[in-house]
Design an enzyme around this catalytic site. Structure first.
Site, PDB file in Angstrom:
ATOM      1  N   LYS A  76      -8.340   2.207   1.923  1.00 43.89           N
ATOM      2  CA  LYS A  76      -7.510   1.424   0.937  1.00 43.89           C
ATOM      3  C   LYS A  76      -7.735  -0.017   1.111  1.00 43.89           C
ATOM      4  O   LYS A  76      -7.379  -0.648   0.248  1.00 43.89           O
ATOM      5  CB  LYS A  76      -5.962   1.929   1.072  1.00 43.89           C
ATOM      6  N   GLY A  93       2.768   4.314   0.692  1.00 41.39           N
ATOM      7  CA  GLY A  93       4.114   4.771   1.101  1.00 41.39           C
ATOM      8  C   GLY A  93       4.915   3.353   1.043  1.00 41.39           C
ATOM      9  O   GLY A  93       6.125   3.262   0.662  1.00 41.39           O
ATOM     10  N   LYS A 116      -6.693 -13.288  13.885  1.00 42.83           N
ATOM     11  CA  LYS A 116      -7.744 -14.540  14.004  1.00 42.83           C
ATOM     12  C   LYS A 116      -7.652 -15.624  13.087  1.00 42.83           C
ATOM     13  O   LYS A 116      -7.937 -16.765  13.621  1.00 42.83           O
ATOM     14  CB  LYS A 116      -9.274 -13.777  13.713  1.00 42.83           C
ATOM     15  N   GLU A 161      22.314  -2.441  49.404  1.00 44.55           N
ATOM     16  CA  GLU A 161      21.621  -3.038  48.401  1.00 44.55           C
ATOM     17  C   GLU A 161      21.457  -2.395  47.221  1.00 44.55           C
ATOM     18  O   GLU A 161      22.088  -2.812  46.033  1.00 44.55           O
ATOM     19  CB  GLU A 161      20.151  -3.463  48.895  1.00 44.55           C
ATOM     20  N   THR A 220       0.937  -1.153   0.133  1.00 46.43           N
ATOM     21  CA  THR A 220      -0.067   0.163  -0.082  1.00 46.43           C
ATOM     22  C   THR A 220       1.134   1.354   0.056  1.00 46.43           C
ATOM     23  O   THR A 220       1.807   1.506   0.441  1.00 46.43           O
ATOM     24  CB  THR A 220      -0.869  -0.002   1.153  1.00 46.43           C
ATOM     25  N   HIS A 249      12.763  -1.116  53.961  1.00 44.97           N
ATOM     26  CA  HIS A 249      11.530  -1.847  53.872  1.00 44.97           C
ATOM     27  C   HIS A 249      10.173  -0.499  53.761  1.00 44.97           C
ATOM     28  O   HIS A 249       9.558  -0.608  54.197  1.00 44.97           O
ATOM     29  CB  HIS A 249      10.977  -2.548  55.270  1.00 44.97           C
ATOM     30  N   TYR A 267      11.449 -13.730  41.829  1.00 49.39           N
ATOM     31  CA  TYR A 267      10.305 -14.028  42.712  1.00 49.39           C
ATOM     32  C   TYR A 267       9.575 -12.682  43.417  1.00 49.39           C
ATOM     33  O   TYR A 267      10.165 -11.524  43.022  1.00 49.39           O
ATOM     34  CB  TYR A 267      10.625 -15.010  44.014  1.00 49.39           C
ATOM     35  N   ASN A 309       0.844   5.076  61.154  1.00 44.30           N
ATOM     36  CA  ASN A 309       1.096   6.551  61.497  1.00 44.30           C
ATOM     37  C   ASN A 309       2.600   6.929  61.537  1.00 44.30           C
ATOM     38  O   ASN A 309       3.467   6.034  61.843  1.00 44.30           O
ATOM     39  CB  ASN A 309       0.323   6.518  63.058  1.00 44.30           C
ATOM     40  N   ASP A 359      -1.752  13.231  74.225  1.00 47.26           N
ATOM     41  CA  ASP A 359      -0.537  12.307  74.666  1.00 47.26           C
ATOM     42  C   ASP A 359       0.534  11.907  73.584  1.00 47.26           C
ATOM     43  O   ASP A 359       1.622  12.113  74.197  1.00 47.26           O
ATOM     44  CB  ASP A 359      -1.288  10.605  75.157  1.00 47.26           C
TER      45      ASP A 359
END
Length: 526
Positions: A68, A38, A139, A332, A36, A280, A218, A420, A480
């Site tokens: 097309k 171009g 398909k 690490e 097609t 962590h 893992y 918290n 507190d």
């Protein structure tokens, strides 16, 4: 049908990388070339024999190429089940020839959007005929091979040379890749319409585009499978776009912790030299100083125990002195915008240490969505890019300039501590961090205890909580928690406010001689 010989191929590509050489290889193997626009011009310019799709359909390309390939001569050739007598009869009756190979990629929609094109140009780059052909060929993969990626050209030619055609396993794999392409393409279009074109915050359908996974050894634990999918596009900035210079493969936990470290250091992208240590997914030490090495030393001093095996993020290119300090203990991952040659040489002596260089740091004010899976669905929210606005001093005593600076510093760190969250800070360095407790009082006590422990290990005469500022990610529901901060030696407090007991907390602050600031914004992080 196992092996399908390729007698006719339809080539229609936007990305023409490698297409001429591939088409020449097909021609040398006796394959009829149909093409097609171009693509046909490029093949013809290369001296290859090519049949225009318009000759196949009997209709010219029209409407600026919009129409097309949407024709029975094309889709019948792609969809016909070759060993079905009714299909074969229909092909014969209407002069439809089979197409054994479709070589195709789609209009550059993503690149057009990324280039900042106007709306009309973006819409014009929504491919219609291409996805239709891809879906037809995929398909009918029992009889047709579909190539959507130039990286697969060589494999297909090798299969033809080895077997005389394409095998079912190859065609199934190519079909799966083709459907993934159209799914991604449609998701990009849907995303652009929803967010960029219509400004929807939460569209009826949320398109998520995840591809090219890095399969990990893992997950959080060895019995969990895991993979990492990086965001795509020129605007993507983060761990997924960082360059790993050295070290072992990044694990799931490495990536999770490194992301937490990078998000926090990004808050200091325009600040003085700053170092962040994360363990962590919680910061265990943060400091800003005149040099990067000094910042790291002060951050490390906050919690020398937790820093072991941690993740370090820096807001400046790493120099030799800082690299030497970092490699003095087991680390690490190290993340930074860059590193000089001397620093790289130091890190090279620690082969297992993972060094990630990001270039630019992410913008902490950037938008976007945060997505989290829960049982039976997904939670979606805007990123927590809330910044401090007007601050309200609610106590009788105003904070000093240093207390105000430490309040802002502590608040920035607390935003990245699991709730918290309580953070003590003094002179641009964390003194103690209390994270993830079920009540704010315990977080305040733990942070104070950690500060005392740090002082004991360093041989300081007193913990750095003495004369510090303390930040709480949400309001103090009772006095507190505040009193625990007073006992630790804090002299200034920054918190959201908004509790029904604010008056009680303010009175306690006044009684303790503290300066307290309300932000009007909270930073829960679960």
């Amino acid at each position: 049908m196992t092996v399908v010989a390729i007698r006719r191929a339809l080539l229609s590509v936007s990305d023409k990388a490698g297409i001429v050489d591939f088409a020449r290889a097909l021609d040398e193997r006796g394959v009829e070339l149909v093409s097609t626009g171009g693509t046909a011009a490029a093949l013809r310019d290369a001296g290859l024999p090519v049949c225009d799709v318009s000759d196949l359909t009997g209709f010219p390309e029209m409407m600026d190429g919009r129409v097309k390939t949407l024709h029975p001569a094309v889709h019948g050739g792609l969809l016909a089940v070759r060993d079905n007598p009714a299909h074969a009869a229909a092909m014969a009756a209407h002069g439809i020839g089979g197409i054994d190979l479709l070589v195709i990629n789609l209009y550059p929609f993503e690149a057009t959007v990324a280039a900042g094109a106007g709306r009309d140009e973006v819409v014009e780059n929504i491919d219609i005929g291409g996805p239709a052909m891809v879906r037809s060929a995929a398909k009918n993969h029992a009889h047709v091979a579909v190539l959507t990626d130039p990286a697969d050209y060589a494999e297909l030619l090798a299969a033809v040379d080895a077997d005389g055609g394409t095998g079912m396993e190859l065609r199934r794999r190519l079909a799966a890749k083709a459907f993934a392409l159209t799914a991604t393409y449609d998701a990009m279009i849907a995303s652009w319409f929803a967010f960029a074109d219509q400004g929807q915050r939460f569209p009826q359908t949320l398109p998520l585009i995840l591809e090219a996974p890095q399969v990990l050894r893992y997950g959080e634990n060895p019995h969990q499978h895991a993979a990492f999918y990086a965001h795509r596009g020129p605007a993507a900035r983060g761990i997924g776009q960082a360059r790993q210079v050295q070290g072992k493969e990044l694990s799931y936990n490495n990536l999770n912790d490194a992301d937490a470290a990078l998000e926090l250091i990004a808050e200091f992208r325009d600040a003085a030299p700053t170092a962040v240590i994360v363990k962590h997914a919680n910061p265990c030490g943060v400091a800003t100083a005149e040099t990067l090495a000094a910042a790291y030393d002060q951050a490390f001093a906050c919690d020398t125990v937790s820093a072991f095996g941690g993740i370090i993020a820096l807001n400046r290119p790493i120099d030799e002195r800082t690299a030497q300090a970092i490699t003095a203990i087991f680390t690490e991952v190290v993340i930074a915008p860059g590193a000089d040659a001397a620093a790289l040489a130091v890190f090279a002596g620690k082969r297992n240490l993972r060094l990630l260089l990001t270039g630019d740091l992410p913008d902490p004010a950037r938008g976007g969505l945060a997505v989290k899976s829960i049982a039976g669905g997904w939670l979606v929210q805007g990123r927590d890019n809330g910044a401090l606005g007007d601050l309200t001093v609610v106590t009788k005593r105003q904070p000093t300039a240093q207390e105000l600076a430490d309040c802002r510093f502590a608040w920035t760190v607390a935003k990245h501590v699991k709730s918290n969250a309580i953070v003590y800070a003094k002179d641009g360095a964390t003194a103690g961090v209390g994270a993830g407790q079920m009540n704010r009082l315990e977080s305040a006590r733990i942070a104070a205890w950690k500060a005392r422990d740090a002082a004991d290990k360093a041989g300081w005469p007193e913990p750095r909580t003495i004369g510090s500022a303390v930040a709480s990610d949400a309001f103090f529901p009772f006095a507190d928690g505040l009193m625990a901060a007073v006992e630790a030696g804090a002299t200034a407090v920054i918190q959201p406010g908004g509790s029904i007991r604010d008056d009680e907390v303010i009175a306690a602050a006044d009684a303790g001689g503290l300066a307290m600031i309300f932000t009007g914004i909270r930073h829960f992080r679960h």
